[in-house]
Design a protein around this motif. Structure first.
Motif, PDB file in Angstrom:
ATOM      1  N   THR A   1     -12.596 -27.408  -8.398  1.00  0.00           N
ATOM      2  CA  THR A   1     -13.840 -28.013  -7.887  1.00  0.00           C
ATOM      3  C   THR A   1     -14.546 -28.878  -8.933  1.00  0.00           C
ATOM      4  O   THR A   1     -15.244 -29.816  -8.575  1.00  0.00           O
ATOM      5  CB  THR A   1     -14.829 -26.923  -7.416  1.00  0.00           C
ATOM      6  OG1 THR A   1     -14.988 -25.979  -8.474  1.00  0.00           O
ATOM      7  CG2 THR A   1     -14.313 -26.215  -6.180  1.00  0.00           C
ATOM      8  N   ARG A   2     -14.327 -28.550 -10.218  1.00  0.00           N
ATOM      9  CA  ARG A   2     -15.032 -29.328 -11.255  1.00  0.00           C
ATOM     10  C   ARG A   2     -14.466 -30.731 -11.390  1.00  0.00           C
ATOM     11  O   ARG A   2     -15.028 -31.555 -12.091  1.00  0.00           O
ATOM     12  CB  ARG A   2     -14.939 -28.597 -12.614  1.00  0.00           C
ATOM     13  CG  ARG A   2     -15.842 -27.382 -12.710  1.00  0.00           C
ATOM     14  CD  ARG A   2     -15.546 -26.587 -13.949  1.00  0.00           C
ATOM     15  NE  ARG A   2     -14.218 -25.974 -13.895  1.00  0.00           N
ATOM     16  CZ  ARG A   2     -13.579 -25.469 -14.941  1.00  0.00           C
ATOM     17  NH1 ARG A   2     -14.132 -25.533 -16.132  1.00  0.00           N
ATOM     18  NH2 ARG A   2     -12.394 -24.912 -14.804  1.00  0.00           N
TER      19      ARG A   2
ATOM     20  N   LYS B   1      -5.171 -30.278  -9.558  1.00  0.00           N
ATOM     21  CA  LYS B   1      -5.745 -30.476 -10.905  1.00  0.00           C
ATOM     22  C   LYS B   1      -4.638 -30.533 -11.958  1.00  0.00           C
ATOM     23  O   LYS B   1      -4.714 -31.299 -12.917  1.00  0.00           O
ATOM     24  CB  LYS B   1      -6.678 -29.285 -11.164  1.00  0.00           C
ATOM     25  CG  LYS B   1      -7.171 -29.127 -12.550  1.00  0.00           C
ATOM     26  CD  LYS B   1      -8.259 -28.062 -12.634  1.00  0.00           C
ATOM     27  CE  LYS B   1      -7.731 -26.656 -12.576  1.00  0.00           C
ATOM     28  NZ  LYS B   1      -8.775 -25.661 -12.875  1.00  0.00           N
TER      29      LYS B   1
ATOM     30  N   GLY C   1      -8.450 -15.393  -7.054  1.00  0.00           N
ATOM     31  CA  GLY C   1      -8.618 -15.163  -8.484  1.00  0.00           C
ATOM     32  C   GLY C   1      -7.303 -15.195  -9.237  1.00  0.00           C
ATOM     33  O   GLY C   1      -6.225 -15.073  -8.648  1.00  0.00           O
TER      34      GLY C   1
ATOM     35  N   LEU D   1      -8.890 -24.190  -6.998  1.00  0.00           N
ATOM     36  CA  LEU D   1      -9.393 -25.300  -6.179  1.00  0.00           C
ATOM     37  C   LEU D   1      -9.716 -26.543  -7.007  1.00  0.00           C
ATOM     38  O   LEU D   1      -9.759 -27.644  -6.480  1.00  0.00           O
ATOM     39  CB  LEU D   1     -10.661 -24.864  -5.426  1.00  0.00           C
ATOM     40  CG  LEU D   1     -10.455 -23.747  -4.389  1.00  0.00           C
ATOM     41  CD1 LEU D   1     -11.807 -23.324  -3.808  1.00  0.00           C
ATOM     42  CD2 LEU D   1      -9.522 -24.216  -3.280  1.00  0.00           C
TER      43      LEU D   1
END
Ligand code: UTP
Length: 293
Positions: A17-18, A28, A111, A15
Motif C-alpha cells: 500500500t505504501r 511491489k 501476515g 499489498l
C-alpha cells in the motif's frame, strides 16, 4: 551439526500500500532498482548462499513474478534474430533450473507468519531461509551477501537466526526488536523478541530485517494461527515462542540495507546500487555532483 540450507521462501503476498499507485497492478517486488527487480536481487542472494529450491508465496495480482522467472520464447527469439547477444545472455542467465521454482497462493494477506506457514508442505522437516525482497541489502565490496554470511554463521549454531541491525531509537515501532544476550563474532543471542514496540517500551534498538533461517519448530508454532501486532499472524511471535527450545541468534551482517517498501529507501537504494555498478558509477556520480540541491 546443521546441514546446508537448500530451500528458501519468498513471501510476496503483501499489498504494497505504501507504493500505490505503482503497485495497483504490479507487485511491489517487481519494482526495479536500476535495471533489476527487487525479487531478482533476493533470488540471486539466496542462490549465492547455496539455496537450490525457490518457493514464492504469492497473492492476487502477482503473476508478473511468475512470468519474470519463466522463459519468454518470443522475446528470446527476437533478441537472437536481431543479434542482441548481450541482452539475450542477461535474460537467459537469470533462469533457474527447471523444477526448482514453486508458487503457492496465500489466499489472504493475513501476515508474514501466515505467508511462511502457507509453504509448510513444500518445506517438510528441515531448516529453511526466508527472504523479504523489499529489504534489499547491498553487500560490502568483496564480501558475500547477507544470507551467505548468515548461513556460514548458522553452520556453527543451528536453530533460528535473523538478520539484525541497529536502527534509530525512534524507529523501533517499525520493526521486530531484540533483547540481546551474549555476542560472538557477528552473532548476538536473542533473549527476547518484541514486534513493533513503541520507543519507550523497546528493549534495545537492535532490529530484525528481512532475512531469516528458521527450524521446523517454528512451523509448529505458526500452525496455532495466533494473531499479533496489527491483527496479523507475525513470524516474529512464533520465533519468540521457540526461545529456550532452540538456539536463536541475530546476525549483524556487513552490507547496507534499504527498506525498498518505503519511497525513501527505494530512492536511496537506486542511488547506491547505481554508484556500485562499474557501468554507471562514473557518469552517474559526475552528474550527481553537478546537481545543486
Ligand atoms: P509489509 O509489512 O511491507 O506489508 O510486508 P506490505 O503489504 O507488503 O506493504 P505495505 O506496508 O502495505 O506497503 C513485509 C513482507 O511480508 C510480505 C510482504 O510481501 C513483504 O515482503 N507479506 C506481508 C506477505 O507475503 N503476506 C502478508 O500477508 C503480509
Amino acid at each position: 551439526m546443521p546441514q546446508a540450507i537448500k530451500k528458501a521462501i519468498f513471501p510476496v503476498g503483501g499489498l504494497g500500500t505504501r507504493f500505490l499507485p505503482a503497485t495497483k497492478s504490479m507487485p511491489k517486488e517487481m519494482l526495479p532498482i536500476v535495471d533489476k527487480p527487487l525479487i531478482q536481487y533476493a533470488v540471486e542472494e539466496a542462490a549465492e548462499a547455496g539455496v537450490e529450491e525457490f518457493i514464492f508465496v504469492t497473492g492476487r495480482g502477482k503473476s508478473a513474478i511468475e512470468d519474470h522467472f519463466d522463459h519468454s520464447t518470443e522475446l528470446e527469439d527476437t533478441l537472437a534474430a536481431r543479434g542482441k547477444d548481450s541482452a539475450l545472455d542477461v535474460v537467459r542467465a537469470m533462469m533457474r533450473e527447471p523444477g526448482s521454482v514453486a508458487y503457492i497462493r496465500q489466499q489472504e494477506p493475513a501476515g508474514l507468519g501466515h505467508a511462511v506457514w502457507c509453504a509448510r508442505h513444500l518445506i517438510g522437516d528441515q531448516p529453511v531461509a526466508v527472504l523479504l525482497a523489499d529489504d534489499l541489502i547491498l553487500p560490502q565490496k568483496g564480501k558475500p551477501g547477507c544470507l551467505a554470511e548468515m548461513v556460514t554463521a548458522w553452520q556453527e549454531t543451528g536453530g533460528n537466526m535473523v538478520a539484525a541491525m541497529e536502527v534509530a531509537p525512534d524507529q523501533t515501532s517499525s520493526y521486530g526488536i531484540i533483547t540481546p544476550g551474549k555476542t560472538k563474532g557477528i552473532l548476538t543471542e536473542v533473549n527476547e523478541l518484541v514486534e513493533k514496540p513503541q520507543p519507550k517500551d523497546a528493549p534495545s534498538n537492535l532490529a530484525v530485517v528481512g532475512r531469516y533461517i528458521i527450524e521446523p519448530g517454528v512451523f509448529t508454532e505458526l500452525a496455532q494461527q495466533n494473531r499479533g501486532a496489527g491483527g496479523e499472524i507475525q513470524l516474529t511471535d512464533s520465533l519468540a515462542k521457540r526461545i529456550g527450545q532452540a538456539p536463536f541468534h541475530g546476525a549483524l551482517f556487513s552490507g547496507e540495507r534499504f527498506d525498498c517498501g518505503s519511497k525513501l529507501g527505494f530512492l536511496q537504494a537506486n542511488i547506491q546500487f547505481a554508484l556500485s555498478r562499474d557501468d554507471l558509477a562514473s557518469d552517474f556520480s559526475t552528474w550527481l555532483k553537478a546537481q545543486t540541491f
